[in-house]
Write an enzyme that holds these catalytic residues in place. Sequence first.
Site, PDB file in Angstrom:
ATOM      1  N   GLU A 118       7.378   0.503  16.138  1.00  0.00           N
ATOM      2  CA  GLU A 118       8.411   1.045  15.266  1.00  0.00           C
ATOM      3  C   GLU A 118       8.581   2.524  15.616  1.00  0.00           C
ATOM      4  O   GLU A 118       7.887   3.049  16.472  1.00  0.00           O
ATOM      5  CB  GLU A 118       8.000   0.878  13.805  1.00  0.00           C
ATOM      6  CG  GLU A 118       7.822  -0.578  13.389  1.00  0.00           C
ATOM      7  CD  GLU A 118       7.557  -0.756  11.902  1.00  0.00           C
ATOM      8  OE1 GLU A 118       6.719  -0.012  11.363  1.00  0.00           O
ATOM      9  OE2 GLU A 118       8.186  -1.639  11.299  1.00  0.00           O
ATOM     10  N   CYS A 144      -3.305   1.661   6.297  1.00  0.00           N
ATOM     11  CA  CYS A 144      -3.720   0.930   7.507  1.00  0.00           C
ATOM     12  C   CYS A 144      -4.306   1.875   8.548  1.00  0.00           C
ATOM     13  O   CYS A 144      -5.029   1.446   9.439  1.00  0.00           O
ATOM     14  CB  CYS A 144      -2.537   0.169   8.085  1.00  0.00           C
ATOM     15  SG  CYS A 144      -1.112   1.229   8.359  1.00  0.00           S
ATOM     16  N   THR A 201      -1.427 -13.039   7.877  1.00  0.00           N
ATOM     17  CA  THR A 201      -0.021 -13.323   7.533  1.00  0.00           C
ATOM     18  C   THR A 201       0.859 -13.156   8.772  1.00  0.00           C
ATOM     19  O   THR A 201       1.769 -13.959   9.008  1.00  0.00           O
ATOM     20  CB  THR A 201       0.477 -12.377   6.409  1.00  0.00           C
ATOM     21  OG1 THR A 201      -0.522 -12.268   5.408  1.00  0.00           O
ATOM     22  CG2 THR A 201       1.759 -12.870   5.799  1.00  0.00           C
ATOM     23  N   ASN A 248       0.812  -1.232   0.000  1.00  0.00           N
ATOM     24  CA  ASN A 248       0.000   0.000   0.000  1.00  0.00           C
ATOM     25  C   ASN A 248       0.838   1.272   0.000  1.00  0.00           C
ATOM     26  O   ASN A 248       0.491   2.249  -0.661  1.00  0.00           O
ATOM     27  CB  ASN A 248      -1.008  -0.016   1.158  1.00  0.00           C
ATOM     28  CG  ASN A 248      -0.335  -0.010   2.504  1.00  0.00           C
ATOM     29  OD1 ASN A 248       0.712  -0.625   2.683  1.00  0.00           O
ATOM     30  ND2 ASN A 248      -0.919   0.685   3.441  1.00  0.00           N
ATOM     31  N   GLY A 276       1.990  -6.030   7.332  1.00  0.00           N
ATOM     32  CA  GLY A 276       1.068  -6.647   6.379  1.00  0.00           C
ATOM     33  C   GLY A 276      -0.211  -7.048   7.083  1.00  0.00           C
ATOM     34  O   GLY A 276      -0.552  -6.501   8.141  1.00  0.00           O
ATOM     35  N   GLU A 313       3.475  -5.325  12.376  1.00  0.00           N
ATOM     36  CA  GLU A 313       2.556  -4.190  12.172  1.00  0.00           C
ATOM     37  C   GLU A 313       1.440  -4.697  11.263  1.00  0.00           C
ATOM     38  O   GLU A 313       1.683  -4.952  10.082  1.00  0.00           O
ATOM     39  CB  GLU A 313       3.287  -3.019  11.496  1.00  0.00           C
ATOM     40  CG  GLU A 313       4.442  -2.468  12.293  1.00  0.00           C
ATOM     41  CD  GLU A 313       4.017  -1.837  13.605  1.00  0.00           C
ATOM     42  OE1 GLU A 313       2.846  -1.413  13.719  1.00  0.00           O
ATOM     43  OE2 GLU A 313       4.847  -1.782  14.518  1.00  0.00           O
TER      44      GLU A 313
HETATM   45  P1  NDP Z   1       0.076  -9.366   3.226  1.00  0.00           P
HETATM   46  O1  NDP Z   1       0.056  -9.830   4.641  1.00  0.00           O
HETATM   47  O2  NDP Z   1      -0.634 -10.172   2.212  1.00  0.00           O
HETATM   48  O3  NDP Z   1       1.562  -9.227   2.712  1.00  0.00           O
HETATM   49  C1  NDP Z   1       2.548  -8.422   3.331  1.00  0.00           C
HETATM   50  C2  NDP Z   1       3.914  -8.915   2.921  1.00  0.00           C
HETATM   51  O4  NDP Z   1       4.119 -10.211   3.456  1.00  0.00           O
HETATM   52  C3  NDP Z   1       4.077  -9.060   1.410  1.00  0.00           C
HETATM   53  O5  NDP Z   1       5.412  -8.750   1.070  1.00  0.00           O
HETATM   54  C4  NDP Z   1       3.774 -10.519   1.206  1.00  0.00           C
HETATM   55  O6  NDP Z   1       4.292 -11.033   0.022  1.00  0.00           O
HETATM   56  C5  NDP Z   1       4.460 -11.113   2.436  1.00  0.00           C
HETATM   57  N1  NDP Z   1       4.037 -12.447   2.815  1.00  0.00           N
HETATM   58  C6  NDP Z   1       2.867 -13.079   2.543  1.00  0.00           C
HETATM   59  N2  NDP Z   1       2.878 -14.341   3.057  1.00  0.00           N
HETATM   60  C7  NDP Z   1       4.068 -14.500   3.676  1.00  0.00           C
HETATM   61  C8  NDP Z   1       4.698 -15.567   4.386  1.00  0.00           C
HETATM   62  N3  NDP Z   1       4.099 -16.740   4.562  1.00  0.00           N
HETATM   63  N4  NDP Z   1       5.929 -15.376   4.890  1.00  0.00           N
HETATM   64  C9  NDP Z   1       6.557 -14.197   4.735  1.00  0.00           C
HETATM   65  N5  NDP Z   1       6.036 -13.156   4.043  1.00  0.00           N
HETATM   66  C10 NDP Z   1       4.812 -13.289   3.531  1.00  0.00           C
HETATM   67  O7  NDP Z   1      -0.453  -7.865   3.262  1.00  0.00           O
HETATM   68  P2  NDP Z   1      -0.762  -6.924   2.030  1.00  0.00           P
HETATM   69  O8  NDP Z   1       0.479  -6.792   1.197  1.00  0.00           O
HETATM   70  O9  NDP Z   1      -2.024  -7.369   1.391  1.00  0.00           O
HETATM   71  O10 NDP Z   1      -0.965  -5.526   2.774  1.00  0.00           O
HETATM   72  C11 NDP Z   1      -2.168  -5.104   3.295  1.00  0.00           C
HETATM   73  C12 NDP Z   1      -2.226  -5.342   4.785  1.00  0.00           C
HETATM   74  O11 NDP Z   1      -1.151  -4.688   5.440  1.00  0.00           O
HETATM   75  C13 NDP Z   1      -3.485  -4.779   5.405  1.00  0.00           C
HETATM   76  O12 NDP Z   1      -4.022  -5.686   6.323  1.00  0.00           O
HETATM   77  C14 NDP Z   1      -2.998  -3.533   6.132  1.00  0.00           C
HETATM   78  O13 NDP Z   1      -3.774  -3.146   7.225  1.00  0.00           O
HETATM   79  C15 NDP Z   1      -1.632  -3.972   6.569  1.00  0.00           C
HETATM   80  N6  NDP Z   1      -0.801  -2.819   6.839  1.00  0.00           N
HETATM   81  C16 NDP Z   1      -0.474  -2.542   8.144  1.00  0.00           C
HETATM   82  C17 NDP Z   1       0.276  -1.415   8.458  1.00  0.00           C
HETATM   83  C18 NDP Z   1       0.673  -1.122   9.871  1.00  0.00           C
HETATM   84  O14 NDP Z   1       1.576  -0.294  10.049  1.00  0.00           O
HETATM   85  N7  NDP Z   1       0.094  -1.731  10.875  1.00  0.00           N
HETATM   86  C19 NDP Z   1       0.699  -0.471   7.418  1.00  0.00           C
HETATM   87  C20 NDP Z   1       0.292  -0.865   6.094  1.00  0.00           C
HETATM   88  C21 NDP Z   1      -0.437  -1.987   5.827  1.00  0.00           C
HETATM   89  P3  NDP Z   1       3.503 -10.926  -1.393  1.00  0.00           P
HETATM   90  O15 NDP Z   1       2.482  -9.842  -1.298  1.00  0.00           O
HETATM   91  O16 NDP Z   1       4.591 -10.581  -2.288  1.00  0.00           O
HETATM   92  O17 NDP Z   1       2.914 -12.253  -1.662  1.00  0.00           O
END
Ligand code: NDP
Length: 480
Positions: free
Chosen positions: A460, A282, A230, A150, A226, A248
């Site tokens: 963080e 987020c 996850t 994002n 993420g 996070e």
């Molecule tokens: P995901 O959890 O799908 O992915 C985040 C990252 O983790 C990506 O690089 C993804 O890879 C990777 N990933 C996925 N599965 C695994 C695994 N088994 N082991 C290690 N890494 C893995 O999140 P999104 O990318 O869809 O992002 C959106 C989410 O992030 C929302 O829920 C949002 O709220 C949250 N978010 C939280 C923030 C915070 O500060 N709290 C800030 C911004 C977003 P790939 O996508 O390449 O498959």
Amino acid sequence: MNIQNYINGSFHNPIQNTWLDNYNPSNGAVYGQIPNSSKEDVENAYQAAKAAFPSWSQTTLEERSRILIRISELLESNLQRFADAESKDNGKPISLAKAVDIPRAASNFRFFGNAITQFSSESHESVGQDAINYTLRQPIGVVGCISPWNLPLYLFTWKIAPAIAAGNCVVAKPSEVTPMTAYLLGEICNEAGLPKGVLNIVHGLGGSTGQAIVEHPDIKAISFTGGTATGAHIARVAAPMFKKLSLELGGKNPNIIFADCDYNKMLDTTVRSSFANQGQICLCGSRIFVEASIYDKFKTDFVAKVKALKVGHPSLDSTNIGALVSKPHLEKVMEYIQIAKNENGTVLCGGKQVTISGYENGYYLEPTVIEVPTDDCRVNQEEIFGPVVTLMPFTTERDVLEMANKVKYGLSATLWTNNLNRTMRMTHALQAGIVWVNTWMMRDLRTPFGGVKASGVGREGGFEALRFFTEAKNVCIAYN
Ligand code: NDP
């Protein structure tokens, strides 16, 4: 344009030569390929990081600081190029990438380049025992940084900058959905004189490339941003290996509006806190609760302002809402709009896909406001992460507090009021890692950043990040 892994200071194809398509969300077209990296690529990245660690961890703070600040300057001087790339990869308006994403990525390096020169550790004199304790804060070694799509470069660098400032070497993976600016960062790091192997960037899928980082027995800490599911998976894998974890995760943030607020400021900010970056932040306030006495007025004014937002191609200055990041994500958000309807929600505006002439296959969606009859519905409990907000009235402070806290998440909350006593009561009682009062998304990088409940573990920001990326070792010296 093909992307390569950045390992040991140079660019490499994935060992197994397998690739993934990279989509442009503004037109739905494939515009490049990215490595579908395997365990072996992650191992190569780890070996480069391991080899770089002895020297980097002994590099003076002044020198580390100088390199980080140089990276920051180079990002600033490449602002347009990076903003174009971020927009093309993510679908966000170029104007937003130029004003927020890339400047913030530059600030992350500048901030931690400065912060490391001010970081200190504690000492405790054991009075009466003739002993002194001091705490060493030593870099961990090789650490893993995994970030979402994002705010691609913004969140990627928010992890990498403190990790390397603290003397660690990094194996990092950006989201495969938005890998471009992370790829370009490698060039900048070389130009800034970052020694080879200090930062290694491996592209690929979460379930394989990301998983290989998390599973690696010698990558001792994982900083992850993420989704909550996850994050839970990563915690299950990493916990038995006793890795340090910073998670996070998702949010479902309340935006609580009392009648005594500064109405115009609240209204403008609420449009932003609902729909900035297509609602894919987020910290967006996706559940809007409005005091009953101003509910009808707010509803009318807010819906009018939302209808005036322009959905358009990300490259146009006139665009307020660009494309959503991917087709599956667009479909997920639209599914939630249907769920809201099934649960007796009323769509006050938006709710439909938008077709833009010349870009018919892009992932555009109208900003959507849904009035919900109860807080117990799925659209008020589950994270949608798109341009969709819900609206509900409330009558008492107690009621709204109960609804605000009655979700599994606890990332941020926004409160609009000019009543000081209420502000004090509510800010103490809201279950969130960050509470904004009469503002939104105002950030000071020294402050702790993170969530409670299902929104994450750890903080963080500022010295919190430098503490995460170091191990504390207490030394006790008796002098008698
Ligand atoms: P995901 O959890 O799908 O992915 C985040 C990252 O983790 C990506 O690089 C993804 O890879 C990777 N990933 C996925 N599965 C695994 C695994 N088994 N082991 C290690 N890494 C893995 O999140 P999104 O990318 O869809 O992002 C959106 C989410 O992030 C929302 O829920 C949002 O709220 C949250 N978010 C939280 C923030 C915070 O500060 N709290 C800030 C911004 C977003 P790939 O996508 O390449 O498959």
